[in-house]
Design a protein around this motif. Structure first.
Motif, PDB file in Angstrom:
ATOM      1  N   LEU A 190     -14.758  10.842  10.682  1.00  0.00           N
ATOM      2  CA  LEU A 190     -15.865  11.435   9.947  1.00  0.00           C
ATOM      3  C   LEU A 190     -16.472  10.384   9.034  1.00  0.00           C
ATOM      4  O   LEU A 190     -15.763   9.720   8.274  1.00  0.00           O
ATOM      5  N   VAL A 191     -17.796  10.240   9.119  1.00  0.00           N
ATOM      6  CA  VAL A 191     -18.535   9.354   8.225  1.00  0.00           C
ATOM      7  C   VAL A 191     -19.391  10.231   7.327  1.00  0.00           C
ATOM      8  O   VAL A 191     -20.326  10.880   7.804  1.00  0.00           O
ATOM      9  N   ALA A 192     -19.058  10.294   6.063  1.00  0.00           N
ATOM     10  CA  ALA A 192     -19.809  11.092   5.099  1.00  0.00           C
ATOM     11  C   ALA A 192     -20.937  10.236   4.556  1.00  0.00           C
ATOM     12  O   ALA A 192     -20.742   9.397   3.667  1.00  0.00           O
ATOM     13  N   LEU A 193     -22.140  10.436   5.093  1.00  0.00           N
ATOM     14  CA  LEU A 193     -23.315   9.633   4.745  1.00  0.00           C
ATOM     15  C   LEU A 193     -24.457  10.579   4.425  1.00  0.00           C
ATOM     16  O   LEU A 193     -24.954  11.288   5.307  1.00  0.00           O
ATOM     17  N   GLU A 194     -24.861  10.593   3.177  1.00  0.00           N
ATOM     18  CA  GLU A 194     -25.903  11.542   2.758  1.00  0.00           C
ATOM     19  C   GLU A 194     -27.279  11.106   3.225  1.00  0.00           C
ATOM     20  O   GLU A 194     -28.072  11.918   3.697  1.00  0.00           O
ATOM     21  N   ASP A 195     -27.576   9.831   3.104  1.00  0.00           N
ATOM     22  CA  ASP A 195     -28.901   9.328   3.456  1.00  0.00           C
ATOM     23  C   ASP A 195     -28.876   8.849   4.900  1.00  0.00           C
ATOM     24  O   ASP A 195     -28.370   7.767   5.209  1.00  0.00           O
ATOM     25  N   ALA A 196     -29.425   9.656   5.814  1.00  0.00           N
ATOM     26  CA  ALA A 196     -29.421   9.285   7.225  1.00  0.00           C
ATOM     27  C   ALA A 196     -30.339   8.115   7.531  1.00  0.00           C
ATOM     28  O   ALA A 196     -30.213   7.484   8.579  1.00  0.00           O
ATOM     29  N   ASP A 197     -31.250   7.790   6.607  1.00  0.00           N
ATOM     30  CA  ASP A 197     -32.190   6.695   6.853  1.00  0.00           C
ATOM     31  C   ASP A 197     -31.499   5.330   6.853  1.00  0.00           C
ATOM     32  O   ASP A 197     -32.025   4.378   7.441  1.00  0.00           O
ATOM     33  N   ILE A 198     -30.366   5.220   6.172  1.00  0.00           N
ATOM     34  CA  ILE A 198     -29.684   3.923   6.112  1.00  0.00           C
ATOM     35  C   ILE A 198     -28.662   3.764   7.231  1.00  0.00           C
ATOM     36  O   ILE A 198     -27.913   2.785   7.242  1.00  0.00           O
ATOM     37  N   LYS A 199     -28.632   4.712   8.155  1.00  0.00           N
ATOM     38  CA  LYS A 199     -27.678   4.623   9.259  1.00  0.00           C
ATOM     39  C   LYS A 199     -27.889   3.345  10.054  1.00  0.00           C
ATOM     40  O   LYS A 199     -26.933   2.680  10.463  1.00  0.00           O
ATOM     41  N   GLU A 200     -29.156   2.981  10.269  1.00  0.00           N
ATOM     42  CA  GLU A 200     -29.441   1.776  11.037  1.00  0.00           C
ATOM     43  C   GLU A 200     -29.005   0.512  10.307  1.00  0.00           C
ATOM     44  O   GLU A 200     -28.756  -0.515  10.932  1.00  0.00           O
ATOM     45  N   SER A 201     -28.913   0.592   8.988  1.00  0.00           N
ATOM     46  CA  SER A 201     -28.482  -0.585   8.226  1.00  0.00           C
ATOM     47  C   SER A 201     -27.008  -0.899   8.448  1.00  0.00           C
ATOM     48  O   SER A 201     -26.562  -2.006   8.140  1.00  0.00           O
ATOM     49  N   TYR A 202     -26.260   0.063   8.987  1.00  0.00           N
ATOM     50  CA  TYR A 202     -24.830  -0.119   9.248  1.00  0.00           C
ATOM     51  C   TYR A 202     -24.520   0.052  10.739  1.00  0.00           C
ATOM     52  O   TYR A 202     -23.402   0.404  11.102  1.00  0.00           O
ATOM     53  N   SER A 203     -25.505  -0.215  11.583  1.00  0.00           N
ATOM     54  CA  SER A 203     -25.337   0.022  13.023  1.00  0.00           C
ATOM     55  C   SER A 203     -24.243  -0.857  13.622  1.00  0.00           C
ATOM     56  O   SER A 203     -23.489  -0.423  14.509  1.00  0.00           O
ATOM     57  N   LYS A 204     -24.117  -2.089  13.159  1.00  0.00           N
ATOM     58  CA  LYS A 204     -23.074  -2.964  13.694  1.00  0.00           C
ATOM     59  C   LYS A 204     -21.690  -2.476  13.295  1.00  0.00           C
ATOM     60  O   LYS A 204     -20.735  -2.542  14.085  1.00  0.00           O
ATOM     61  N   PHE A 205     -21.575  -1.980  12.086  1.00  0.00           N
ATOM     62  CA  PHE A 205     -20.295  -1.454  11.607  1.00  0.00           C
ATOM     63  C   PHE A 205     -19.892  -0.224  12.417  1.00  0.00           C
ATOM     64  O   PHE A 205     -18.753  -0.118  12.890  1.00  0.00           O
ATOM     65  N   PHE A 206     -20.832   0.698  12.609  1.00  0.00           N
ATOM     66  CA  PHE A 206     -20.541   1.896  13.400  1.00  0.00           C
ATOM     67  C   PHE A 206     -20.329   1.553  14.871  1.00  0.00           C
ATOM     68  O   PHE A 206     -19.483   2.143  15.545  1.00  0.00           O
ATOM     69  N   GLY A 207     -21.093   0.585  15.387  1.00  0.00           N
ATOM     70  CA  GLY A 207     -20.930   0.189  16.784  1.00  0.00           C
ATOM     71  C   GLY A 207     -19.570  -0.410  17.064  1.00  0.00           C
ATOM     72  O   GLY A 207     -18.976  -0.166  18.123  1.00  0.00           O
ATOM     73  N   ASP A 208     -19.045  -1.177  16.103  1.00  0.00           N
ATOM     74  CA  ASP A 208     -17.708  -1.743  16.275  1.00  0.00           C
ATOM     75  C   ASP A 208     -16.655  -0.636  16.303  1.00  0.00           C
ATOM     76  O   ASP A 208     -15.706  -0.691  17.101  1.00  0.00           O
ATOM     77  N   LEU A 209     -16.821   0.380  15.467  1.00  0.00           N
ATOM     78  CA  LEU A 209     -15.866   1.492  15.461  1.00  0.00           C
ATOM     79  C   LEU A 209     -15.917   2.260  16.777  1.00  0.00           C
ATOM     80  O   LEU A 209     -14.874   2.637  17.328  1.00  0.00           O
ATOM     81  N   GLU A 210     -17.108   2.495  17.302  1.00  0.00           N
ATOM     82  CA  GLU A 210     -17.227   3.208  18.575  1.00  0.00           C
ATOM     83  C   GLU A 210     -16.667   2.388  19.728  1.00  0.00           C
ATOM     84  O   GLU A 210     -16.057   2.946  20.653  1.00  0.00           O
ATOM     85  N   SER A 211     -16.852   1.069  19.694  1.00  0.00           N
ATOM     86  CA  SER A 211     -16.305   0.225  20.766  1.00  0.00           C
ATOM     87  C   SER A 211     -14.790   0.202  20.763  1.00  0.00           C
ATOM     88  O   SER A 211     -14.169  -0.108  21.773  1.00  0.00           O
ATOM     89  N   ARG A 212     -14.170   0.539  19.642  1.00  0.00           N
ATOM     90  CA  ARG A 212     -12.710   0.580  19.545  1.00  0.00           C
ATOM     91  C   ARG A 212     -12.153   1.956  19.872  1.00  0.00           C
ATOM     92  O   ARG A 212     -10.960   2.202  19.689  1.00  0.00           O
ATOM     93  N   GLY A 213     -13.000   2.865  20.357  1.00  0.00           N
ATOM     94  CA  GLY A 213     -12.507   4.146  20.846  1.00  0.00           C
ATOM     95  C   GLY A 213     -12.632   5.301  19.886  1.00  0.00           C
ATOM     96  O   GLY A 213     -12.137   6.393  20.186  1.00  0.00           O
ATOM     97  N   TYR A 214     -13.304   5.119  18.751  1.00  0.00           N
ATOM     98  CA  TYR A 214     -13.430   6.203  17.789  1.00  0.00           C
ATOM     99  C   TYR A 214     -14.606   7.106  18.126  1.00  0.00           C
ATOM    100  O   TYR A 214     -15.663   6.636  18.578  1.00  0.00           O
ATOM    101  N   THR A 215     -14.420   8.383  17.880  1.00  0.00           N
ATOM    102  CA  THR A 215     -15.493   9.365  17.992  1.00  0.00           C
ATOM    103  C   THR A 215     -16.102   9.518  16.612  1.00  0.00           C
ATOM    104  O   THR A 215     -15.563  10.223  15.749  1.00  0.00           O
ATOM    105  N   VAL A 216     -17.224   8.842  16.374  1.00  0.00           N
ATOM    106  CA  VAL A 216     -17.837   8.776  15.055  1.00  0.00           C
ATOM    107  C   VAL A 216     -18.740   9.989  14.867  1.00  0.00           C
ATOM    108  O   VAL A 216     -19.694  10.198  15.626  1.00  0.00           O
ATOM    109  N   ASP A 217     -18.436  10.788  13.857  1.00  0.00           N
ATOM    110  CA  ASP A 217     -19.220  11.970  13.523  1.00  0.00           C
ATOM    111  C   ASP A 217     -19.835  11.757  12.148  1.00  0.00           C
ATOM    112  O   ASP A 217     -19.142  11.809  11.123  1.00  0.00           O
TER     113      ASP A 217
END
Length: 454
Positions: free
Chosen positions: A28-55
């Motif tokens: 679970l990623v608790a992120l209030e401002d959805a607009d900054i999601k793209e600013s952390y795309s590499k961080f989230f992409g690395d987590l997804e590549s390691r097998g995590y289901t990112v919600d």
């Protein structure tokens, strides 16, 4: 019912294969401002590549819950600093503590301008003191001259150097720097706290409402301040508190920095973010006990793990350990300046012996030692209590009875060399008595004749 059991068994097997974390892949990623999601795309992409289901969910979502039917709905939680003054009803300090008590892991990201009071309450539960709102960390000697030439708020932190007394999960090559912009925090005396990125002696945290050039009374300064701290609870659940959320952003991943009087270099933030999440989500630093064995040393067919030993027995103790390394089990290695020890205790340790590697297999290491049981009967325990920074705690205890000698187990007198003098004295006494008797029996007195007189 049989087909359903087979289906869920296969589903569990597949989930274990795809998820590199031993505690699960639901994140679970608790992120209030959805607009900054793209600013952390590499961080989230690395987590997804390691097998995590990112919600990714807003902490204000009324339907958000960490639990379902009394069990964890997620295995890990990343909490970003919100714009509001609170996270929401689903992420209260009480529920987050309950989440960790159910073996959940948390990565808590804070910032100078968006850390709510709920985060401070959670940190206080962990004996971590976060600064008030609008407090920022600066370092006038270790800063990026490109992006922070005036404010000195982009601090350049050296990667932790390799240690010979602890596991090196966050150390990089020499010269690696991590760009940090955020706030520092101070730590209490709790032994479960492990500093990851400590501040330099020249850094301090001050109130941004004041002119930083004249901050005479900073909130914290020097080595008492820390940027990133890891906490491993007694149930081996893990919490990481970071004073900066920006250090996990694409900007800091791709940033080229230059220290005063230094050369331009690329930051190691992306590698560090991967390593810190691997540790926080139990992809690294997890030690498992494969087997514990103890037996008599001088018997080839001795039973394994008996419940009773005798005083002065020669005993061998073995413990087999493995370490989880991202996606497989490998042999666990104790650092060179550290020691894995066995305690043979009855209330207090009678022996404290080092356990040394005796056998190394493809996925485990066997540590063993041999000793002679003390001359004291009673209830004893074999105990291995290995609690070190950044590895799961190993606490194995096995209770046995240590009995005294049975009547037919005492050493006979002729096997004791000190008794030979007394045995020889007895033999001489008996022999002398026999000789005396023989002399007495076979040495009759001579007869004397008496002449009769009329």
């Amino acid at each position: 019912m049989i087909f359903r059991a087979i289906f869920f068994s296969l589903l569990w097997t597949v989930s274990q294969v795809t998820a590199k974390s031993l505690t699960g892949s639901r994140l679970l990623v608790a992120l209030e401002d959805a607009d900054i999601k793209e600013s952390y795309s590499k961080f989230f992409g690395d987590l997804e590549s390691r097998g995590y289901t990112v919600d990714i969910q807003s902490p204000k979502n009324d339907k958000l819950s960490l639990f379902q039917h009394g069990e964890r709905a997620y295995d890990h939680v990343i909490i970003f600093p919100p714009k509001a003054k609170a996270y929401g009803p689903a992420l209260t300090p009480q529920k987050l503590v309950e989440f960790t008590s159910k073996d959940g892991n948390i990565l808590l990201l804070t910032s100078p301008f968006g850390t709510p009071e709920q985060a401070r309450e959670l940190a206080r539960e962990l004996d971590i003191d976060l600064p008030p709102r609008d407090f920022l960390a600066v370092d006038h000697f270790n800063y990026d001259t490109v992006s922070a030439s005036e404010k000195h708020d982009v601090i350049l932190v050296q990667r932790p150097p390799p240690s010979k007394s602890a596991q090196n999960y966050f150390s990089g090559k020499e010269g690696d720097v991590i760009a940090f912009r955020g706030t520092g925090h101070t730590l209490g005396n709790r032994p479960l706290l492990f500093p990851v990125l400590p501040a330099a002696r020249t850094a301090y945290t001050y109130d941004t409402k004041e002119d930083f050039a004249y901050a005479e009374e900073p909130w914290s300064a020097g080595t008492q301040m820390h940027y990133v701290t890891a906490v491993q609870l007694r149930n081996n659940a893990r919490v990481v508190v970071s004073g900066s959320a920006e250090m996990f952003s694409n900007e800091f991943f791709d940033m080229e920095v230059q220290a005063p009087n230094g050369q331009a270099t690329k930051t190691a933030n992306q590698e560090f973010a991967k390593e810190i999440t691997q540790w926080a989500f139990q992809e690294s630093g997890v030690v498992k006990v494969i087997a514990v064995r103890h037996y008599l040393s001088n018997q080839t067919d001795a039973p394994i793990n008996p419940n009773v030993y005798r005083v002065k027995n020669d005993i061998t103790y073995e413990i087999e350990l493995s370490e989880w390394a991202t996606d497989k089990w490998i042999p666990f290695t104790v650092p060179p300046n550290d020691s894995l020890q066995l305690e043979y205790t009855m209330l207090d340790p009678y022996y404290r012996l080092p356990l040394l590697p005796s056998t190394i297999t493809e996925d485990s290491t066997v540590y063993s030692t041999s000793f002679k049981a003390p001359d004291q009967h009673g209830i004893f325990a074999f105990r291995v209590n290995y609690k070190r920074p950044f590895v799961t705690y190993v606490d194995e205890k096995y209770t046995v009875t240590l009995r005294h000698f049975a009547h037919d187990e005492y050493t006979r007198s002729w096997d004791i060399s000190a008794a030979w003098v007394w045995i020889a004295g007895i033999a001489v006494t008996i022999a002398g008595w026999v000789v005396f008797c023989m002399l007495w029996l076979y040495s009759a007195p001579t007869e004397t004749s008496v002449k009769k007189t009329q």
